[in-house]
Design an enzyme around this catalytic site. Structure first.
Site: not given
Length: 463
Positions: A154, A196
């Site tokens: 990212k 997550d």
């Protein structure tokens, strides 16, 4: 017509889906076995989260969430007893490109500065609470408090972090700032690094105690679930006979990468999308399901059929349909239940497209079949994992905590997933529940559960 052949190529029979369930079950086994884990495509990563909430958790917790260009700090207050509830207060802080690409010390010092500012604003300085840290990058867990960064993604390249313990880096940064400002500060930080997907399961389990699976279907897709520790060959500690469990982060997006399990159901368009992706040949399963690729698969079909004069009267040369990266929001909009032919035509004009009624009907068929295939393949994974849980626990009614933009916002995906799951596993009663803020609330609840378990371990037998 070519369009009919394309649509047929995206249809997968129930017999084939059943075969894929068996293949995935085999890959799950390989990932759990220490002897075969290195060659396994589904890595089955131990999370060292050994329990889900039981409703007795209480107290104040902090949650930190880093996974992009923003950093989120949350204060989560959990009440138990007669007034069971969760209250959350959160704040976003931007992460600059300089911090993303600088040094790890600079990055973690900034994260802790944000944490300090958050506490100052709430007059909570020097009251450092247990922390759940959602760190959405590839990691390897060596314990509940030891998580190693495998690689940055990212856009992050901060030096001195890859290969290091994320919890330790955070605690060191907290120590540097808080000991200067809090004279009698005694560093006793419980920072738990959370995936997550794990947070999604744990957050849902607070509201639905029988939740033992966590599913994300959004930009990407992943699954976690509670596995018997005696079956996890990649961990060394724990009594193999006590029936205790641990959450496994499957990283199932890589199913089919090496085994070729999905080769017989891949289409020409899957091959093209994969070949032009940044990670060619990797995360094959994810590319056939997730929101990052669904729109692009549809776009490739549109371009191909338009060239053959089977779809759309005209497309403006500057249309985004002729360039890569069509959002899955396009697919969702075309399939919106309130959208009739006239509305689809009007919607398409925004993409520089002139379409007649037949074009609109064909476009809907394309979006439907690509979406249905994604839901059917997702059902394969859900059933494969549910079968393991049924085998381990003896329960045939597992609850799946779910989150992700595709599951939440796509107009047909959820319904198709639930229907196909039931069809493929008629002997199981799998239920799906929306999870609330797995990366925030879920991370805090992981810290709360860990605090509860530590308290139980330290209590004397007479207590």
């Amino acid at each position: 017509m070519k369009a009919d052949e394309i649509i047929k190529s995206f249809e997968i029979s129930d017999d084939k889906l059943t075969q894929l369930i068996a293949m995935m079950g085999h890959e799950l086994e390989k990932g759990l076995d220490k002897a075969t884990n290195d060659e396994a495509e589904i890595k089955m990563l131990p999370s060292y989260v050994t329990s889900t909430p039981d409703g007795t958790e209480e107290g104040d917790y902090l949650a930190l969430d880093l996974g992009g260009t923003n950093f989120r700090v949350l204060l989560v207050k959990i009440s138990s007893g007669n007034d069971v509830k969760i209250e959350m207060d959160n704040q976003l802080y931007p992460i600059s490109n300089e911090l993303m690409t600088g040094t790890g010390t600079q990055l973690f010092d900034h994260l802790v500065k944000c944490l300090w500012d958050f506490l100052v604003q709430r007059d909570m300085m020097c009251q450092l609470l247990p922390i759940g840290f959602t760190f959405s990058f590839p990691t390897k867990h060596l314990g509940i408090k030891k998580t190693i960064l495998v690689s940055w993604t990212k856009g992050y390249t901060a030096s001195g972090v890859v290969g290091e313990d994320i919890g330790a880096l955070l605690n060191d940064a907290i120590n540097r700032r808080f000991k200067i400002r809090c004279l009698n500060f005694d560093l006793k930080i419980m920072s738990t690094v959370v995936n997550d997907t794990v947070g999604t399961m744990v957050s849902c389990a607070y509201d639905h105690h029988d939740t033992c699976m966590g599913l994300i279907v959004g930009t990407g897709t992943n699954m976690c679930y509670m596995e018997l520790q005696k079956n996890i060959g990649t961990i060394d500690d724990g009594d193999p006979n006590d029936g205790s469990e641990m959450c496994i982060n499957t990283e199932w997006g890589a199913f089919g990468d090496n085994s070729g399990a999905l080769d017989s159901v891949k289409t020409f368009y899957d091959e093209i999308v994969d070949s032009e992706s940044p990670n060619k040949g990797q995360h094959v399963y994810e590319k056939m399901i997730s929101g990052m690729y669904m729109g692009e698969i549809v776009r490739r079909i549109i371009v191909d059929l338009h060239k053959d004069k089977e779809l759309f009267e005209s497309i403006d040369p500057n249309s985004v349909l002729l360039s890569c990266g069509l959002s899955t929001a396009f697919v969702s909009q075309v399939l919106h239940p309130g959208f009739d032919t006239t509305q689809i035509q009007q919607y398409l004009t925004g993409f520089g497209v002139k379409a007649n009624e037949n074009d609109c009907n064909l476009l809907k068929r394309i979006c439907e079949v690509v979406s249905s295939r994604a839901a059917h393949l997702c059902a394969v994974g859900v059933v494969a994992v549910a079968k393991r849980i049924a085998q381990n626990r003896g329960t045939k009614a597992p609850t799946v905590g779910v989150d992700g933009s595709v599951y939440r916002r796509h107009p047909t995906f959820k319904k198709i997933l639930l229907s196909k799951t039931k069809q493929l596993a008629p002997d199981l009663d799998i239920s799906f529940e929306l999870s609330t803020d797995g990366s925030g609330r879920g991370a805090a609840l992981v810290a709360a559960v860990e605090s509860r378990l530590q308290h139980l371990q330290t209590k004397s037998p007479v207590e």
